[in-house]
Motif scaffolding. Structure first.
Motif, PDB file in Angstrom:
ATOM      1  N   ALA A 104       0.933  -1.232  -0.014  1.00 39.22           N
ATOM      2  CA  ALA A 104      -0.140  -0.055   0.027  1.00 39.22           C
ATOM      3  C   ALA A 104       0.757   1.253   0.072  1.00 39.22           C
ATOM      4  CB  ALA A 104      -0.997   0.202   1.274  1.00 39.22           C
ATOM      5  N   LEU A 105       1.696   1.291   0.753  1.00 38.33           N
ATOM      6  CA  LEU A 105       2.959   2.416   0.691  1.00 38.33           C
ATOM      7  C   LEU A 105       3.614   2.384  -0.628  1.00 38.33           C
ATOM      8  CD1 LEU A 105       4.360   2.308   4.357  1.00 38.33           C
ATOM      9  CD2 LEU A 105       2.323   3.724   3.600  1.00 38.33           C
ATOM     10  N   LEU A 106       4.064   1.704  -1.372  1.00 39.23           N
ATOM     11  CA  LEU A 106       4.852   1.566  -2.369  1.00 39.23           C
ATOM     12  C   LEU A 106       4.382   1.738  -3.755  1.00 39.23           C
ATOM     13  CD1 LEU A 106       7.672  -1.085  -1.652  1.00 39.23           C
ATOM     14  CD2 LEU A 106       7.912   1.319  -1.336  1.00 39.23           C
ATOM     15  N   SER A 107       2.977   0.990  -3.674  1.00 41.81           N
ATOM     16  CA  SER A 107       2.078   1.293  -5.056  1.00 41.81           C
ATOM     17  C   SER A 107       1.902   2.721  -5.713  1.00 41.81           C
ATOM     18  CB  SER A 107       0.721   0.479  -4.797  1.00 41.81           C
ATOM     19  OG  SER A 107       0.084   0.956  -3.958  1.00 41.81           O
ATOM     20  N   PRO A 108       1.900   3.632  -4.517  1.00 38.63           N
ATOM     21  CA  PRO A 108       1.560   5.047  -5.366  1.00 38.63           C
ATOM     22  C   PRO A 108       2.797   5.503  -5.867  1.00 38.63           C
ATOM     23  CG  PRO A 108       0.673   4.967  -3.157  1.00 38.63           C
ATOM     24  CD  PRO A 108       1.196   3.796  -3.231  1.00 38.63           C
ATOM     25  N   MET A 109       3.918   5.038  -5.225  1.00 37.60           N
ATOM     26  CA  MET A 109       5.193   5.536  -5.899  1.00 37.60           C
ATOM     27  C   MET A 109       5.635   5.008  -7.230  1.00 37.60           C
ATOM     28  SD  MET A 109       7.361   4.896  -2.427  1.00 37.60           S
ATOM     29  CE  MET A 109       9.125   5.421  -3.112  1.00 37.60           C
ATOM     30  N   LEU A 110       4.993   4.249  -7.921  1.00 41.30           N
ATOM     31  CA  LEU A 110       5.235   3.558  -9.151  1.00 41.30           C
ATOM     32  C   LEU A 110       5.015   4.565 -10.244  1.00 41.30           C
ATOM     33  CD1 LEU A 110       3.784   0.062  -9.023  1.00 41.30           C
ATOM     34  CD2 LEU A 110       5.788   0.699  -8.818  1.00 41.30           C
ATOM     35  N   LEU A 111       3.908   5.516 -10.013  1.00 41.62           N
ATOM     36  CA  LEU A 111       3.898   6.689 -10.980  1.00 41.62           C
ATOM     37  C   LEU A 111       4.682   7.887 -10.600  1.00 41.62           C
ATOM     38  CD1 LEU A 111      -0.066   6.634 -11.793  1.00 41.62           C
ATOM     39  CD2 LEU A 111       1.671   6.121 -13.255  1.00 41.62           C
ATOM     40  N   ASN A 112       4.586   8.434  -9.417  1.00 40.31           N
ATOM     41  CA  ASN A 112       5.256   9.781  -9.161  1.00 40.31           C
ATOM     42  C   ASN A 112       6.210   9.776  -8.144  1.00 40.31           C
ATOM     43  OD1 ASN A 112       3.481  11.882 -11.142  1.00 40.31           O
ATOM     44  ND2 ASN A 112       1.911  10.389 -10.177  1.00 40.31           N
ATOM     45  N   GLY A 113       6.664   8.428  -7.657  1.00 42.69           N
ATOM     46  CA  GLY A 113       7.558   8.668  -6.598  1.00 42.69           C
ATOM     47  C   GLY A 113       6.884   9.025  -5.257  1.00 42.69           C
ATOM     48  N   TRP A 114       7.779   9.166  -4.290  1.00 44.40           N
ATOM     49  CA  TRP A 114       7.414   9.269  -2.974  1.00 44.40           C
ATOM     50  C   TRP A 114       6.809  10.793  -2.827  1.00 44.40           C
ATOM     51  CZ3 TRP A 114       5.864   6.870   1.352  1.00 44.40           C
ATOM     52  CH2 TRP A 114       5.765   7.616   2.485  1.00 44.40           C
ATOM     53  N   LEU A 115       5.765  10.826  -2.151  1.00 39.91           N
ATOM     54  CA  LEU A 115       5.330  12.497  -1.907  1.00 39.91           C
ATOM     55  C   LEU A 115       4.787  12.335  -0.552  1.00 39.91           C
ATOM     56  CD1 LEU A 115       4.871  15.341  -2.900  1.00 39.91           C
ATOM     57  CD2 LEU A 115       2.607  14.377  -4.039  1.00 39.91           C
ATOM     58  N   PHE A 116       5.317  13.268   0.250  1.00 42.88           N
ATOM     59  CA  PHE A 116       4.493  13.507   1.531  1.00 42.88           C
ATOM     60  C   PHE A 116       4.205  15.121   1.862  1.00 42.88           C
ATOM     61  CE2 PHE A 116       4.627  14.596   5.912  1.00 42.88           C
ATOM     62  CZ  PHE A 116       3.862  13.684   6.423  1.00 42.88           C
ATOM     63  N   THR A 117       2.942  15.420   1.917  1.00 42.69           N
ATOM     64  CA  THR A 117       2.588  16.832   1.867  1.00 42.69           C
ATOM     65  C   THR A 117       1.020  16.791   2.669  1.00 42.69           C
ATOM     66  OG1 THR A 117       1.922  18.858   0.540  1.00 42.69           O
ATOM     67  CG2 THR A 117       1.424  16.663  -0.342  1.00 42.69           C
ATOM     68  N   LEU A 118       1.144  17.940   3.319  1.00 38.58           N
ATOM     69  CA  LEU A 118      -0.151  18.257   4.429  1.00 38.58           C
ATOM     70  C   LEU A 118      -0.942  18.939   3.774  1.00 38.58           C
ATOM     71  CD1 LEU A 118       1.742  18.395   7.828  1.00 38.58           C
ATOM     72  CD2 LEU A 118       0.578  16.411   6.675  1.00 38.58           C
ATOM     73  N   GLN A 119      -0.608  19.701   2.462  1.00 38.97           N
ATOM     74  CA  GLN A 119      -1.528  20.466   1.710  1.00 38.97           C
ATOM     75  C   GLN A 119      -2.881  19.824   1.386  1.00 38.97           C
ATOM     76  OE1 GLN A 119      -1.381  23.616   0.670  1.00 38.97           O
ATOM     77  NE2 GLN A 119       0.813  24.203   1.040  1.00 38.97           N
ATOM     78  N   PRO A 120      -3.220  18.774   1.004  1.00 43.50           N
ATOM     79  CA  PRO A 120      -4.574  18.221   0.824  1.00 43.50           C
ATOM     80  C   PRO A 120      -5.280  18.210   2.056  1.00 43.50           C
ATOM     81  CG  PRO A 120      -3.032  16.844  -0.270  1.00 43.50           C
ATOM     82  CD  PRO A 120      -2.129  17.829   0.613  1.00 43.50           C
ATOM     83  N   LEU A 121      -4.773  18.173   3.112  1.00 47.03           N
ATOM     84  CA  LEU A 121      -5.521  17.947   4.705  1.00 47.03           C
ATOM     85  C   LEU A 121      -5.946  19.437   4.997  1.00 47.03           C
ATOM     86  CD1 LEU A 121      -3.441  15.303   6.451  1.00 47.03           C
ATOM     87  CD2 LEU A 121      -5.336  15.132   4.816  1.00 47.03           C
ATOM     88  N   GLN A 122      -5.433  20.545   4.705  1.00 43.93           N
ATOM     89  CA  GLN A 122      -5.689  21.921   4.979  1.00 43.93           C
ATOM     90  C   GLN A 122      -7.177  21.862   4.577  1.00 43.93           C
ATOM     91  OE1 GLN A 122      -3.195  24.753   3.500  1.00 43.93           O
ATOM     92  NE2 GLN A 122      -1.361  23.917   4.705  1.00 43.93           N
ATOM     93  N   PRO A 123      -8.180  22.606   5.543  1.00 39.20           N
ATOM     94  CA  PRO A 123      -9.379  22.839   5.172  1.00 39.20           C
ATOM     95  C   PRO A 123      -9.635  24.053   4.335  1.00 39.20           C
ATOM     96  CG  PRO A 123      -8.882  24.003   7.310  1.00 39.20           C
ATOM     97  CD  PRO A 123      -7.748  23.188   6.906  1.00 39.20           C
ATOM     98  N   LYS A 124     -10.607  23.532   3.232  1.00 33.47           N
ATOM     99  CA  LYS A 124     -10.924  24.632   2.259  1.00 33.47           C
ATOM    100  C   LYS A 124     -12.444  24.844   2.004  1.00 33.47           C
ATOM    101  CE  LYS A 124      -6.958  23.678  -0.744  1.00 33.47           C
ATOM    102  NZ  LYS A 124      -6.466  23.108  -1.817  1.00 33.47           N
TER     103      LYS A 124
END
Length: 391
Positions: A104-124
Motif C-alpha cells: 500500500a505504501l509503495l504502489s503510489p510510488m510507481l507513478l510519481n515517486g514518494w510524495l508527503f505533503t499536508l496540503q490536501p489536509l488543509q481545510p478549504k
C-alpha cells in the motif's frame, strides 16, 4: 479572436507549474494500479506463507476449543487465555499484514515517486459549497469514473464467471472427494481463478494508468497568458534583477579586496590601472591575478596594498596589458611571462635587501611587453578586431 485563443489551455504545463502542483499534492494517481498491487501482494503472500499461517491459526483454534479444568472452575483465567490466543493469531498474521502495508505504501510510488505533503489536509471552505459539489457529481469526470466502474465490474465479473464456469466440473467433483484431497484441489481452483481475474485487472490497469497521466496533464495545461505571466515572474522585475547584480558585484569586489594582502606585487599605470599578482613556486604554473581595477577601484587597490606592505611597481605598459588580457583568478598570458618574471625577481631582491641589507636593487625599466598586448597601441585587436576597424 486573439483574446479567446490566449484564454484557451493549449500549452503544456511548465516545470514550475508541475512542481507547484506536486507540492500541493496534485499528482497522477491510479486507484486501479494500487488495487492490483495490493491484490498481487496478498496473493503472493498467501502462496508463500499460507501453509505456515494456516498451521498457526489451526493451533490457535485448537487451543481455543480445548477446555482446561482450571478454567472451568476459575473463570478469571478465561480473559487472559483469550488475550493470549488473540495475540498468537495476530502474530501469525503479522508477516502477511506487513506485506500488504508495504504494498500500500509503495504502489503510489510507481507513478510519481514518494510524495508527503499536508496540503490536501488543509481545510478549504470552497469544498463545502453545495452547488459546486452537485456540479462535481454531474461533471464529465464523474461520468468517466462511472463508466470505468461499470467497465471494471463487467471485465472482472465476466472473467470471474468464465473462470468458475470453465472449472464447474472440477468444483462439482470436490463433493465426491475425501476431505484430505478436496482441500488442496479447492486451493488450486481458487488460485487459478485468482490468476485469471488478475489478468483482467492487469488489462484495466494498462488502460487506466495512461488515462490518469493524460487527465493530470490536461488538468495542468496552461493558457498562453499564463505562460507569459509565469515567464515574466521567473525572469523577475528588472529593478530587482539590477539590484541583485549590483549586490553580486559588490560581494565579488569585497572578495577581491580581501585577496590583495596576499599578493606579491601590485603593478600600476600608475593612476588609471592597478593589477595585483601572486605567485607560489608550489602549486602554481604561472603568476595569478588576484585583483584588478581601474580609476577608483585602482586607487583602492593601491591603498590596501600600502596598508599591508605589498610592494607597488609603476609599469604602465605591463599594467595596461595585464588589465586588458587577464581576469581575476586566472594565470597571466604566456606572452607576459618574461616581463612579470623580471618584476617578481625585482620584488624578491627588494625583500632580501630590506631584510639583509646590501646593494639596493634597481627598478626594472623597459619591460618586454609585446606591443600587440598594450591597449595604448592602436593596432592591437579589440574583441577580435583592430582598434582602428569599424564595427
Amino acid at each position: 479572436m486573439a483574446e479567446e485563443s490566449d484564454l484557451e489551455k493549449t500549452e503544456q504545463p511548465s516545470l514550475q507549474r508541475l512542481e507547484k502542483a506536486r507540492e500541493e499534492g496534485q499528482v497522477a494517481r491510479s486507484r486501479e494500479l494500487t488495487t492490483f498491487v495490493l491484490l498481487m501482494a496478498g496473493g503472493a503472500g498467501l502462496w508463500f506463507m499460507g501453509s505456515a499461517i494456516t498451521q498457526k491459526l489451526v493451533k490457535v483454534l485448537r487451543d481455543g476449543l480445548t477446555l482446561d479444568k482450571r478454567m472451568t472452575y476459575d473463570t478469571e483465567q478465561l480473559l487472559p487465555h483469550l488475550h493470549a490466543l488473540s495475540f498468537d493469531a495476530l502474530l501469525a498474521m503479522t508477516p502477511f499484514l506487513f506485506i500488504l502495508l508495504l504494498a500500500a505504501l509503495l504502489s503510489p510510488m510507481l507513478l510519481n515517486g514518494w510524495l508527503f505533503t499536508l496540503q490536501p489536509l488543509q481545510p478549504k471552505f470552497s469544498k463545502l459549497n453545495p452547488v459546486a459539489g452537485i456540479g462535481r457529481m454531474f461533471s464529465a469526470n464523474s461520468l468517466v469514473e462511472l463508466i470505468k466502474a461499470i467497465a471494471k465490474a463487467l471485465v472482472v465479473g465476466g472473467i470471474g464467471a468464465w473462470a468458475i464456469w470453465h472449472n464447474k466440473d472440477a468444483v462439482m467433483l470436490l463433493m465426491t472427494q475425501p476431505l484430505e484431497g478436496a482441500i488442496p484441489q479447492l486451493g488450486y481452483l481458487m488460485w487459478s481463478c485468482f490468476v485469471t481475474i488478475m489478468g483482467g485487472m492487469l488489462l484495466i490497469v494498462a488502460i487506466d494508468v495512461p488515462f490518469q497521466l493524460y487527465q493530470h496533464n490536461k488538468k495542468l495545461m496552461m493558457t498562453k497568458e499564463e505562460v507569459r505571466r509565469e515567464s515574466k515572474e521567473s525572469e523577475g522585475n528588472p529593478e530587482v534583477k539590477g539590484r541583485i547584480r549590483r549586490m553580486q558585484r559588490e560581494m565579488a569586489q569585497r572578495r577581491m579586496m580581501a585577496e590583495i594582502p596576499t599578493a606579491d606585487v601590485v603593478v600600476t599605470n600608475p593612476t588609471h590601472f592597478s593589477v595585483a599578482l601572486r605567485y607560489s613556486e608550489t602549486g602554481m604554473r604561472a603568476p595569478v591575478v588576484v585583483a584588478k581595477g581601474a580609476e577608483l577601484t585602482a586607487a583602492r587597490i593601491r591603498e590596501i596594498a600600502t596598508e599591508h606592505g605589498v610592494p607597488i611597481l609603476e609599469a604602465p605598459p605591463l599594467a595596461r596589458a595585464l588589465y586588458k588580457h587577464t581576469e581575476i583568478g586566472e594565470s597571466i598570458p604566456e606572452a607576459l611571462y618574461t616581463a612579470v618574471a623580471e618584476v617578481l625577481a625585482y620584488i624578491y631582491q627588494l625583500r632580501r635587501y630590506r631584510k639583509e641589507g646590501g646593494t639596493q636593487p634597481q627598478k626594472p625599466d623597459d619591460l618586454p611587453v609585446p606591443a600587440e598586448l598594450d591597449p595604448a597601441n592602436a593596432s592591437i585587436p579589440v574583441h577580435g578586431k583592430l582598434a582602428g576597424e569599424s564595427t
